[in-house]
Design an enzyme around this catalytic site. Structure first.
Site, mmCIF file in Angstrom:
data_model
loop_
_atom_site.group_PDB
_atom_site.id
_atom_site.type_symbol
_atom_site.label_atom_id
_atom_site.label_comp_id
_atom_site.label_asym_id
_atom_site.label_seq_id
_atom_site.Cartn_x
_atom_site.Cartn_y
_atom_site.Cartn_z
ATOM 1 N N ASP A 86 2.116 2.005 3.841
ATOM 2 C CA ASP A 86 1.188 3.136 3.823
ATOM 3 C C ASP A 86 1.924 4.460 3.645
ATOM 4 O O ASP A 86 1.457 5.512 4.089
ATOM 5 C CB ASP A 86 0.316 3.171 5.079
ATOM 6 C CG ASP A 86 -0.993 3.942 4.859
ATOM 7 O OD1 ASP A 86 -1.260 4.357 3.719
ATOM 8 O OD2 ASP A 86 -1.733 4.131 5.838
ATOM 9 N N HIS A 130 0.833 -1.211 0.000
ATOM 10 C CA HIS A 130 0.000 0.000 0.000
ATOM 11 C C HIS A 130 0.863 1.256 0.000
ATOM 12 O O HIS A 130 1.604 1.512 0.938
ATOM 13 C CB HIS A 130 -0.902 0.015 1.234
ATOM 14 C CG HIS A 130 -2.026 0.998 1.162
ATOM 15 N ND1 HIS A 130 -3.261 0.677 0.637
ATOM 16 C CD2 HIS A 130 -2.106 2.295 1.523
ATOM 17 C CE1 HIS A 130 -4.057 1.734 0.704
ATOM 18 N NE2 HIS A 130 -3.371 2.738 1.229
ATOM 19 N N GLU A 181 -8.864 1.188 -2.626
ATOM 20 C CA GLU A 181 -9.040 1.313 -1.176
ATOM 21 C C GLU A 181 -10.464 1.757 -0.873
ATOM 22 O O GLU A 181 -10.770 2.935 -0.808
ATOM 23 C CB GLU A 181 -8.039 2.301 -0.576
ATOM 24 C CG GLU A 181 -8.059 2.275 0.942
ATOM 25 C CD GLU A 181 -6.957 3.080 1.576
ATOM 26 O OE1 GLU A 181 -6.621 2.799 2.737
ATOM 27 O OE2 GLU A 181 -6.425 3.995 0.921
ATOM 28 N N HIS A 225 -9.145 -2.335 7.212
ATOM 29 C CA HIS A 225 -10.246 -1.374 7.369
ATOM 30 C C HIS A 225 -11.587 -1.995 7.736
ATOM 31 O O HIS A 225 -12.543 -1.251 7.970
ATOM 32 C CB HIS A 225 -10.429 -0.506 6.113
ATOM 33 C CG HIS A 225 -9.450 0.609 5.989
ATOM 34 N ND1 HIS A 225 -9.474 1.729 6.792
ATOM 35 C CD2 HIS A 225 -8.412 0.787 5.140
ATOM 36 C CE1 HIS A 225 -8.487 2.543 6.436
ATOM 37 N NE2 HIS A 225 -7.820 1.988 5.457
ATOM 38 N N HIS A 242 -2.459 -3.209 4.629
ATOM 39 C CA HIS A 242 -1.719 -2.335 5.547
ATOM 40 C C HIS A 242 -2.372 -2.374 6.927
ATOM 41 O O HIS A 242 -3.132 -1.509 7.300
ATOM 42 C CB HIS A 242 -1.597 -0.902 5.010
ATOM 43 C CG HIS A 242 -2.893 -0.223 4.667
ATOM 44 N ND1 HIS A 242 -3.870 -0.773 3.875
ATOM 45 C CD2 HIS A 242 -3.366 1.011 5.003
ATOM 46 C CE1 HIS A 242 -4.879 0.068 3.743
ATOM 47 N NE2 HIS A 242 -4.606 1.150 4.433
ATOM 48 N N ASP A 284 0.421 5.509 -1.240
ATOM 49 C CA ASP A 284 -0.543 6.519 -1.679
ATOM 50 C C ASP A 284 0.059 7.616 -2.548
ATOM 51 O O ASP A 284 -0.482 8.721 -2.607
ATOM 52 C CB ASP A 284 -1.221 7.154 -0.460
ATOM 53 C CG ASP A 284 -2.335 6.281 0.092
ATOM 54 O OD1 ASP A 284 -3.344 6.106 -0.618
ATOM 55 O OD2 ASP A 284 -2.214 5.779 1.220
ATOM 56 N N HIS A 332 -13.584 1.413 3.535
ATOM 57 C CA HIS A 332 -12.578 2.331 4.046
ATOM 58 C C HIS A 332 -13.055 2.787 5.423
ATOM 59 O O HIS A 332 -13.396 1.951 6.260
ATOM 60 C CB HIS A 332 -12.324 3.483 3.060
ATOM 61 C CG HIS A 332 -11.120 4.296 3.440
ATOM 62 N ND1 HIS A 332 -11.178 5.639 3.726
ATOM 63 C CD2 HIS A 332 -9.834 3.930 3.631
ATOM 64 C CE1 HIS A 332 -9.971 6.068 4.064
ATOM 65 N NE2 HIS A 332 -9.135 5.052 4.009
#
Length: 421
Positions: A348, A41, A151, A219, A240, A43, A178
């Site tokens: 992350d 993961h 995600e 999540h 993650h 971003d 999420h």
């Protein structure tokens, strides 16, 4: 000199393929950078959206970009330093950005377009990857395999057709929720509505298995984790997340779920989010959030006063430091409960504002493996954790999909049934 050495080593590794655990023979640039990382993961695509409106030109990641404000955790030189051989790029849009009307999935498609354009812009460094074989091929060419992970299941807009279309566009995992619950699945950070998955949620999970899309349980609630494990026929991942027994955060994986991973074949990709790693940091975060809420109630119209008082509180309550060794503690725990074969990494990076000391950006993965080696982990153990385990899960998912694709497509239920269970 270091970059020349890395280039030579990448070229020398070009023809060497290995088993489903070892990926390729380690790139022997240095003892600290010989494990090929497949991170779950990152971003960076969201950073392009937030900072530059999805324009690539203002941010050249072929150069080090560690002097930006706020700092960027990811660029190509540091990915190379960190031994990253493949990356699941998060194609993320916050659930708050969704209006709930048809067409919202275009926001995720736009983020997927960012990944594709990055691969096109840096063809000597990045290669689009859709399969485990693509990861191997990219590694053999000295490139970083680039996969995409959605995600949040809000992206599919309660439509199996949209799910299938996003898979066709390149998504290779989907995090079921999420930060908010959906009409068909409960989120770890929202009030539960269904006690796990609804019947449609189970259909979504089965369809993901049929497609070959990894089911990502970061999540989601513990009940959703268990319902998903009851439903799947392929390995799950946690792209993650860390161990809840070490740091009691709802985003982490409880032992009741870890114990089921050997039978499923799933992988927990340990994350580097400070509040998920340290119980002291988790407690501090909660206390600070409570202080903020209290100050807002007392001074609803005086932001400057609130800021001053919060700074005073922070001075009196220093933020606990979180260290690389504590991340290794999570790996130790997952190994004890689930087994070595069920551990990966999902930093992350560029989705977090605070970092772990010693794991500040994508160049620092080798330091984690140094710590594991000091704890008695072998080279084979570290290679499996770095990427071999998740590669094996992806390969198994692809085999399951080949078998399931002989079956008829699932159909969406009537809208009035969504969330009714």
């Amino acid at each position: 000199m270091r970059s020349k050495l890395l280039n030579l080593c990448v070229m020398s590794a070009a023809a060497m393929l290995a088993s489903s655990v070892a990926l390729v023979q380690p790139i022997e640039a240095a003892d600290t950078n010989k494990y090929m990382v497949i991170d779950g993961h990152n971003d960076l695509p969201w950073q392009y959206r937030e900072r530059f409106g999805n324009r690539l030109a203002p941010l050249d990641v072929a150069k080090r970009q560690d002097d930006l404000d706020p700092p960027l955790h990811t660029d190509l030189p540091r990915l190379r330093e960190g031994g990253v051989g493949a990356q699941f790029w998060s194609v993320y849009v916050p659930i708050e950005a969704y209006g709930g009307a048809p067409g919202d999935a275009s926001l995720v498609l736009t983020q997927m377009d960012v990944v594709r354009r990055l691969v096109e812009k840096y063809p000597d460094d990045l290669a689009l990857a859709m399969t485990a074989a693509d990861i191997r091929s990219a590694s053999a060419e000295g490139k970083i395999g680039s996969l995409m992970g959605i995600e949040g299941g809000h992206a599919i807009e309660n439509s199996l057709g949209t799910l299938r279309s996003l898979y066709a566009a390149g998504a290779r995992y989907m995090t079921l929720t999420h930060s908010k619950g959906l009409a068909w699945a409960d989120s770890a950070t929202d009030a539960p509505r269904h006690d796990g998955l609804t019947s449609f949620g189970e259909t979504v999970v089965r369809e993901m298995n049929r497609l070959g899309m990894l089911v990502d349980l970061s999540h989601v609630t513990e009940a959703t984790m268990h319902d998903s494990l009851d439903t799947v026929t392929a390995p799950v991942i946690f792209s993650h997340s860390s161990a809840r027994a070490v740091a009691d955060h709802p985003r982490n994986v409880p032992d009741s779920v870890l114990k089921r991973l050997p039978k499923n074949g799933g992988v927990v990709m340990v994350t580097f989010v400070p509040g998920y790693i340290s119980q002291d940091r988790r407690d501090w975060d909660l206390a600070r959030t409570g202080e903020q809420a209290g100050l807002k109630a007392m001074y609803p119209h005086d932001e400057e006063k609130r800021s001053q008082l919060l700074t005073t509180w922070e001075s009196a309550h220093p933020m606990p430091e979180v260290t690389l060794a504590q991340v290794a503690d999570h790996i130790d725990h997952i190994r004890k409960v689930a087994g070595l074969e069920h551990i990966g990494v999902g930093g992350d990076f560029d989705g977090i504002s605070a970092v772990v000391k010693g794991l500040e950006d994508v160049s620092t993965y080798p330091a984690l493996f140094e710590e594991l080696k000091a704890r008695g982990y072998s080279d084979a153990d570290c290679d499996a954790i770095a990427g071999g385990n998740v590669l094996r899960a992806l390969e198994e998912s692809e085999k399951v999909a080949q078998r399931l694709q002989r079956k008829a497509l699932a159909q969406d239920p009537p809208k009035k049934m969504l969330g009714a269970e």
